[in-house]
Design a protein around this motif. Structure first.
Motif, PDB file in Angstrom:
ATOM      1  N   ASN A 437       0.992  -1.067  -0.003  1.00 22.08           N
ATOM      2  CA  ASN A 437       0.158  -0.194   0.057  1.00 22.08           C
ATOM      3  C   ASN A 437       0.876   1.382  -0.003  1.00 22.08           C
ATOM      4  OD1 ASN A 437      -1.604   2.286   1.098  1.00 22.08           O
ATOM      5  ND2 ASN A 437      -3.225   0.774   0.932  1.00 22.08           N
ATOM      6  N   LEU A 438       0.752   1.756  -1.088  1.00 18.41           N
ATOM      7  CA  LEU A 438       1.728   3.027  -1.085  1.00 18.41           C
ATOM      8  C   LEU A 438       1.613   4.235  -0.227  1.00 18.41           C
ATOM      9  CD1 LEU A 438       1.754   3.256  -5.203  1.00 18.41           C
ATOM     10  CD2 LEU A 438       2.848   1.685  -3.702  1.00 18.41           C
ATOM     11  N   LYS A 439       0.453   4.353   0.203  1.00 17.77           N
ATOM     12  CA  LYS A 439       0.216   5.448   1.306  1.00 17.77           C
ATOM     13  C   LYS A 439       0.638   5.033   2.574  1.00 17.77           C
ATOM     14  CE  LYS A 439      -3.112   9.267   2.100  1.00 17.77           C
ATOM     15  NZ  LYS A 439      -2.419  10.304   1.472  1.00 17.77           N
ATOM     16  N   THR A 440      -0.038   3.703   3.055  1.00 18.31           N
ATOM     17  CA  THR A 440      -0.143   3.522   4.582  1.00 18.31           C
ATOM     18  C   THR A 440       1.165   2.856   4.976  1.00 18.31           C
ATOM     19  OG1 THR A 440      -1.076   1.445   4.088  1.00 18.31           O
ATOM     20  CG2 THR A 440      -2.590   3.315   4.503  1.00 18.31           C
ATOM     21  N   GLU A 441       1.723   2.137   3.852  1.00 18.78           N
ATOM     22  CA  GLU A 441       2.945   1.720   4.045  1.00 18.78           C
ATOM     23  C   GLU A 441       4.383   2.150   3.707  1.00 18.78           C
ATOM     24  OE1 GLU A 441       2.836  -2.584   2.603  1.00 18.78           O
ATOM     25  OE2 GLU A 441       0.890  -2.829   3.213  1.00 18.78           O
ATOM     26  N   LYS A 442       5.515   2.329   4.493  1.00 19.29           N
ATOM     27  CA  LYS A 442       6.570   3.123   4.202  1.00 19.29           C
ATOM     28  C   LYS A 442       7.481   2.101   3.576  1.00 19.29           C
ATOM     29  CE  LYS A 442       9.817   6.574   5.485  1.00 19.29           C
ATOM     30  NZ  LYS A 442      10.299   7.301   6.794  1.00 19.29           N
ATOM     31  N   THR A 443       7.335   1.606   2.250  1.00 22.97           N
ATOM     32  CA  THR A 443       7.976   0.425   1.926  1.00 22.97           C
ATOM     33  C   THR A 443       8.585   0.531   0.353  1.00 22.97           C
ATOM     34  OG1 THR A 443       5.977  -0.640   1.211  1.00 22.97           O
ATOM     35  CG2 THR A 443       7.029  -1.421   3.093  1.00 22.97           C
ATOM     36  N   CYS A 444       8.200   1.837  -0.288  1.00 22.57           N
ATOM     37  CA  CYS A 444       8.892   2.242  -1.640  1.00 22.57           C
ATOM     38  C   CYS A 444      10.247   2.668  -1.427  1.00 22.57           C
ATOM     39  CB  CYS A 444       8.029   3.146  -2.072  1.00 22.57           C
ATOM     40  SG  CYS A 444       6.300   2.938  -2.401  1.00 22.57           S
ATOM     41  N   TYR A 445      10.920   2.465  -2.649  1.00 25.98           N
ATOM     42  CA  TYR A 445      12.447   2.659  -2.381  1.00 25.98           C
ATOM     43  C   TYR A 445      12.821   3.138  -3.704  1.00 25.98           C
ATOM     44  CZ  TYR A 445      13.576  -2.116  -3.011  1.00 25.98           C
ATOM     45  OH  TYR A 445      13.779  -3.436  -3.400  1.00 25.98           O
TER      46      TYR A 445
END
Length: 489
Positions: A437-445
């Motif tokens: 979930n791109l908004k609630t999870e800080k997992t993009c990089y």
């Protein structure tokens, strides 16, 4: 009757520059070993240019009866100086083969060398022929126009833009680098077309950018932190039209920064909200003159990018060296918007399955970055696979340094597109990877990538290897996916 036959004269003098018979001046440009010596004539320089007239009058002839000048400590390149010399000798200026950024540098150099006619010509050229480039690089252009004298045409262009489209400067990646005096001159304008609550937010963000050591979370701020920001903004805060701020914005935007305001001012703001006719002691600045006519929106298709950004992206798709100025050849059809459809990557795959030629655009939470990528191939919601293409690219449209745009084209084609629905992520190699979930999870990089060798984030935000560093992970405020169509002629 007088007839001026100037073409032959211009050609003959230009030939004299290329074959400098009886030269008596040398001008060194550039740093050794890549420097170049220009052999020129004092009479021509002195008659055509007050800058060189002064320099030559201050310089003695050497034993060979030649005056030597150096321009090694300037930002004037050899290519740029060659253009200037052709103008001085023959009144010739050719811009067709020059990038817009170099033409702008040429404008600044011409101003430094007191070439008033050329300065006016180059300004007019930009406003009439390359206004799109000026808008795309607005903060840099405005800052330069404000700092450099004699750029009145550029200043007038910028002022007109600020009145009608203030977001072009306030939402620019360069906004935080705007000089204080330039920002104040904007804040003083009665015709600035922005809600006062938004102006307050921009000013606060500008001040925080000047103090990067301030805690990210306002909950962790101390009284000293507020004093630091207050000192930074001491000349800006009096320009805010506090009594034009809505009650909702006072509560949500002003109140968290209450320590920046004098107590009496905050009491008077609340007094006016409760009892508008009651007398107060604070100075009340007049409300801004918002135009009655509806201003053009940023665009008709995106909450993140402008029409100018779309032109930029379209030129990248077509691998153009210069940006389209108008008449975008592509239609951007919105497929997914996070705030409308949801932020989960699974949603993306369900909507974009079997869709090719897509642009993904996202606004990183907590920074001024707009990141994205272009995939000419189809997405597939049923299979994990690496897809190869020579035409994909990643990009940054807003980063926290003076360089507004970064383009990174794919180099290692086999690892261009990371199509992984079963793992709930998608990516352009590992140069830009979106997960969960791109908004609630800080997992993009964004990670160092062989596929896309030019990083689209600053070094401190780039994953060096497979070890996931918390400071390099991000979530998004908004994201959008567009299908790109060629417009019918």
């Amino acid at each position: 009757m007088t007839t001026k036959l100037l073409d032959r004269l211009s050609n003959d003098l230009t030939q004299l520059l290329e074959d400098p018979i009886d030269y008596n001046v040398t001008i060194e440009v550039g740093e050794a070993p890549n420097n170049r010596i220009f052999k020129v004539h004092s009479y021509i320089l002195q008659s055509r240019n007050p800058y060189f007239k002064k320099k030559l009058n201050e310089t003695l002839f050497n034993d060979d009866h030649v005056k030597t000048l150096t321009m090694t400590n300037t930002n004037i390149s050899i290519k740029m100086f060659n253009v200037i010399m052709k103008y001085i000798y023959g009144g010739i200026i050719s811009l067709e083969k020059l990038e817009n950024s170099m033409i702008f540098d040429l404008l600044i150099a011409s101003n430094e060398l007191e070439l008033d006619e050329l300065v006016e010509h180059l300004q007019t050229h930009f406003v009439n022929n390359n206004a799109s480039w000026l808008r795309l690089n607005f903060a840099q252009v405005y800052r330069t126009g404000y700092q450099v004298k004699n750029l009145e045409i550029i200043k007038d262009f910028c002022n007109d833009i600020i009145i009608k489209h203030p977001n072009i400067i306030f939402e620019s990646g360069d906004f935080h680098f705007l000089p204080e005096d330039a920002l104040i001159s904007i804040l003083k304008r009665d015709d600035l077309q922005l809600e006062e609550g938004k102006i307050w937010e921009y000013v606060i963000n500008w001040g925080k950018a000047k103090n990067p050591t301030l805690p990210t979370s306002l909950d962790k701020w101390t009284s000293d932190n507020f004093l630091t920001l207050k000192e930074t903004l001491k000349r800006c805060l009096p320009q805010i039209r506090y009594f034009s701020i809505s009650g909702e914005d006072v509560l949500e935007k002003l109140y968290p920064y209450l320590q920046l305001l004098e107590l009496q001012l905050f009491l008077d703001i609340n007094t006016k909200l409760i009892s508008p006719n009651k007398q107060i002691s604070s100075t009340v600045l007049p409300p801004r003159k918002i135009l009655n006519t509806t201003l053009p929106t940023r665009n008709t298709f995106s909450n993140i990018i402008t029409d100018e950004h779309a032109l930029k992206i379209s030129s990248w798709i077509d691998k153009k060296k210069t940006t389209y100025i108008e008449n975008n050849p592509y239609e951007f059809e919105l497929l997914v918007r996070g705030s409308r459809d949801g932020f989960d990557v699974k949603t993306f795959y369900n909507i974009c399955d079997k869709v090719s030629n897509t642009i993904i655009i996202l606004k990183v939470k907590g920074t001024e970055e707009i990141l994205g990528g272009y995939n000419p191939l189809e997405w597939d919601k049923n299979n994990n696979q690496w897809k190869a293409t020579q035409d994909s690219f990643t990009f940054s449209l807003k980063i926290a340094n003076p360089k507004n745009f970064i383009l990174s084209r794919v180099k290692k084609f086999i690892g261009a597109i990371n199509n992984s629905p079963k793992n709930s992520y998608l990516g352009f190699g590992f140069a830009l990877l979106l997960k969960g979930n791109l908004k609630t999870e800080k997992t993009c990089y964004c990670r160092v990538s062989e596929a896309y060798p030019i990083p689209i984030r600053s070094n401190e935000f780039i994953q060096p290897d497979q070890t996931l560093l918390d400071e390099c992970l991000f979530s998004v405020e908004e994201y959008e996916v567009f299908k790109i169509y060629q417009k019918n002629n």
